[in-house]
Design a protein around this motif. Structure first.
Motif, PDB file in Angstrom:
ATOM      1  N   GLN A  58      21.093 -51.438  11.797  1.00 46.11           N
ATOM      2  CA  GLN A  58      20.052 -50.533  11.280  1.00 46.11           C
ATOM      3  C   GLN A  58      20.462 -49.067  11.436  1.00 46.11           C
ATOM      4  O   GLN A  58      20.134 -48.237  10.592  1.00 46.11           O
ATOM      5  CB  GLN A  58      18.712 -50.826  11.983  1.00 46.11           C
ATOM      6  CG  GLN A  58      18.140 -52.162  11.519  1.00 46.11           C
ATOM      7  CD  GLN A  58      16.950 -52.660  12.338  1.00 46.11           C
ATOM      8  OE1 GLN A  58      16.574 -52.065  13.333  1.00 46.11           O
ATOM      9  NE2 GLN A  58      16.363 -53.763  11.898  1.00 46.11           N
ATOM     10  N   GLU A 100      22.745 -48.415   8.603  1.00 52.63           N
ATOM     11  CA  GLU A 100      22.032 -48.298   7.335  1.00 52.63           C
ATOM     12  C   GLU A 100      21.549 -46.858   7.119  1.00 52.63           C
ATOM     13  O   GLU A 100      21.567 -46.340   6.025  1.00 52.63           O
ATOM     14  CB  GLU A 100      20.832 -49.235   7.370  1.00 52.63           C
ATOM     15  CG  GLU A 100      20.532 -49.866   6.026  1.00 52.63           C
ATOM     16  CD  GLU A 100      19.649 -51.081   6.203  1.00 52.63           C
ATOM     17  OE1 GLU A 100      20.182 -52.173   6.373  1.00 52.63           O
ATOM     18  OE2 GLU A 100      18.411 -50.921   6.196  1.00 52.63           O
ATOM     19  N   ARG A 139      20.608 -53.557   3.590  1.00 53.67           N
ATOM     20  CA  ARG A 139      20.393 -53.073   2.224  1.00 53.67           C
ATOM     21  C   ARG A 139      21.671 -53.188   1.384  1.00 53.67           C
ATOM     22  O   ARG A 139      21.640 -53.610   0.249  1.00 53.67           O
ATOM     23  CB  ARG A 139      19.930 -51.620   2.276  1.00 53.67           C
ATOM     24  CG  ARG A 139      19.273 -51.158   0.992  1.00 53.67           C
ATOM     25  CD  ARG A 139      18.948 -49.693   1.056  1.00 53.67           C
ATOM     26  NE  ARG A 139      18.217 -49.338   2.265  1.00 53.67           N
ATOM     27  CZ  ARG A 139      18.413 -48.224   2.957  1.00 53.67           C
ATOM     28  NH1 ARG A 139      19.300 -47.347   2.594  1.00 53.67           N
ATOM     29  NH2 ARG A 139      17.702 -47.975   4.040  1.00 53.67           N
ATOM     30  N   ASP A 197      14.789 -50.893   7.709  1.00 57.11           N
ATOM     31  CA  ASP A 197      13.874 -51.085   6.598  1.00 57.11           C
ATOM     32  C   ASP A 197      12.461 -51.410   7.095  1.00 57.11           C
ATOM     33  O   ASP A 197      12.301 -52.173   8.050  1.00 57.11           O
ATOM     34  CB  ASP A 197      14.411 -52.266   5.774  1.00 57.11           C
ATOM     35  CG  ASP A 197      13.860 -52.262   4.390  1.00 57.11           C
ATOM     36  OD1 ASP A 197      14.656 -52.152   3.453  1.00 57.11           O
ATOM     37  OD2 ASP A 197      12.611 -52.351   4.244  1.00 57.11           O
TER      38      ASP A 197
END
Ligand SMILES: C[S@@+](CC[C@H](N)C(=O)[O-])C[C@H]1O[C@@H](n2cnc3c(N)ncnc32)[C@H](O)[C@@H]1O
Length: 388
Positions: A31, A34, A71, A337
């Motif tokens: 994360q 990302e 993603r 996300d």
């Protein structure tokens, strides 16, 4: 807590087992990547405090095997589906056609790279991982630096004194002490681990390199962040969705390593709270420092002053970082996300669900001896054998 109860209460714990990660921490790094694109143009990485190895797994799968997650993985799949719908034979979405066309596979399969070097260090032994050099060492000990330099550059002459080599693109550290529950003590030990990690990073990072480390958001964390701002152009704090909101943990993401002119990392004189303030000319931190005295036995005493004294005595206000103007607030970002699992929520599990064992049981947990003794006494690992 039983396995399935933990599965319910910790979605990332469950997901890690399902997706083959050694620890739920893998999602924190994914994360963070990302949000900050940590792995762009990266080939040489040092993973500090790496055991059991989920961050190293992420590095190995993303950098060596070329896999994509989150993603980026989803976008790649969507692009593939689009290509398939538009009749492109090279699409990954067609399973039968794809198998017969090896050339097509080459273009769509993740490309593995052999120019990547990953070195992982931990106090605990780590089970081997593809493409990762694992070292068992203490990151706070000076003897670890030559070990790391040797692992990064195995061809170097072992007889010569190792000198810092600025060849690493990214240093990551997920270091955490065994938490005592005494907040101030835990925060202090965590900050020492952070300084040890930073010191190693200063010795190996190339200009423009990145440093990512776990921090505990304690009272004086802004002082620590201000110090990082001396050697990195961009310093931000991030909280991945997979890190529980209830935990004081966060990650500092430092980008664009740019040590001030005249600064050279020293293996003999590691940076710490006082040396750093003393030795580096910073645009945001004046050259004042807490009183520092080297004793005859070589020990260093640092006078920090007490908060009460700071308020009462103007002279002592020099020891208050806020009064000296060295507090600096780093931007804070939540990342991951929004549709991803909430790490503080409890989720219902399907009735027919089988609870999985961890991917990599701890190699040398502190309770290993107790388990061995229990086994010798007739009990089994984790369960007590029934008497016949
Ligand atoms: C939260 S775990 C790291 C998890 C790891 N990032 C992963 O993804 O699997 C923290 C690790 O810090 C290590 N550690 C703590 N103090 C250390 C030290 N002084 N030197 C090296 N490792 C240390 C512990 O042994 C532990 O394995």
């Amino acid at each position: 807590m039983g396995k399935s109860s933990k599965d319910k209460r910790d979605a990332y714990y469950r997901l890690a087992k399902e997706e083959g990660w050694r620890a739920r921490s893998a999602y924190k790094l994914l994360q963070l990547d990302e949000e900050f694109h940590l792995f762009n143009n990266v080939t040489r990485v040092v993973d500090l405090c790496a055991a059991p190895g989920s961050w190293s797994q992420v590095l190995s799968r993303v950098l060596i095997k070329g896999e994509k997650f989150g993603r980026a993985g989803w976008e790649e799949k969507q692009a593939d589906v689009r290509r398939y719908v538009l009749g492109d034979k090279n699409s990954n979405a067609t399973s039968t056609e794809k198998k017969t066309d090896e050339k097509a596979q080459e273009t769509t399969q993740p490309k593995s790279r052999d120019d990547v070097r990953i070195v992982a260090i931990d106090l605990q032994p780590m089970s081997p991982l593809e493409g990762v050099t694992c070292l068992r060492a203490d990151i706070t000990h000076p003897s670890t630096i030559p070990l790391l330099l040797k692992a990064l550059d195995p061809a170097s002459d072992p007889s010569s004194t190792p000198t810092p080599t600025n060849s690493v693109d990214l240093v990551i550290s997920d270091g955490a002490p065994d938490v005592t529950g005494l907040h101030d003590l835990d925060i202090y030990i965590q900050s020492q681990l952070l300084f040890a990690a930073l010191n190693l990073a200063l010795c190996v990072l190339k200009p423009g390199g990145k440093f990512v480390a776990k921090i505990f958001r304690g009272k004086d964390v802004d002082l620590l962040l201000a110090q990082l701002k001396i050697v990195f152009k961009r310093v931000r704090v991030a909280k991945p969705r997979s890190s529980r909101a209830s935990s004081i943990e966060a990650f500092v993401v430092c980008e664009d390593f740019c040590p001030p002119a005249g600064f050279t990392a020293s293996l003999e004189k590691p940076v710490g709270v006082s040396t750093m303030l003393n030795d580096i000319q910073s645009p945001i931190i004046p050259r004042t420092q807490p009183g520092r005295k080297v004793r005859d036995d070589g020990g260093v005493e640092i006078e920090l002053g007490s908060e009460d004294e700071d308020e009462e005595d103007d002279e002592n206000s020099q020891s208050d970082p806020e009064k000296r103007g060295i507090r600096w607030i780093a931007p804070f970002l939540a990342c991951g996300d929004l549709s991803a699992y909430d790490s503080d929520a409890t989720y219902h599990l399907p009735k027919d669900r089988v609870s999985l064992d961890p991917v990599q049981p701890p190699t040398a947990p502190p309770y290993k001896r107790a388990l061995e003794m229990r086994k010798l006494a007739g009990g089994a690992y984790g369960k007590t054998k029934l008497q016949e």
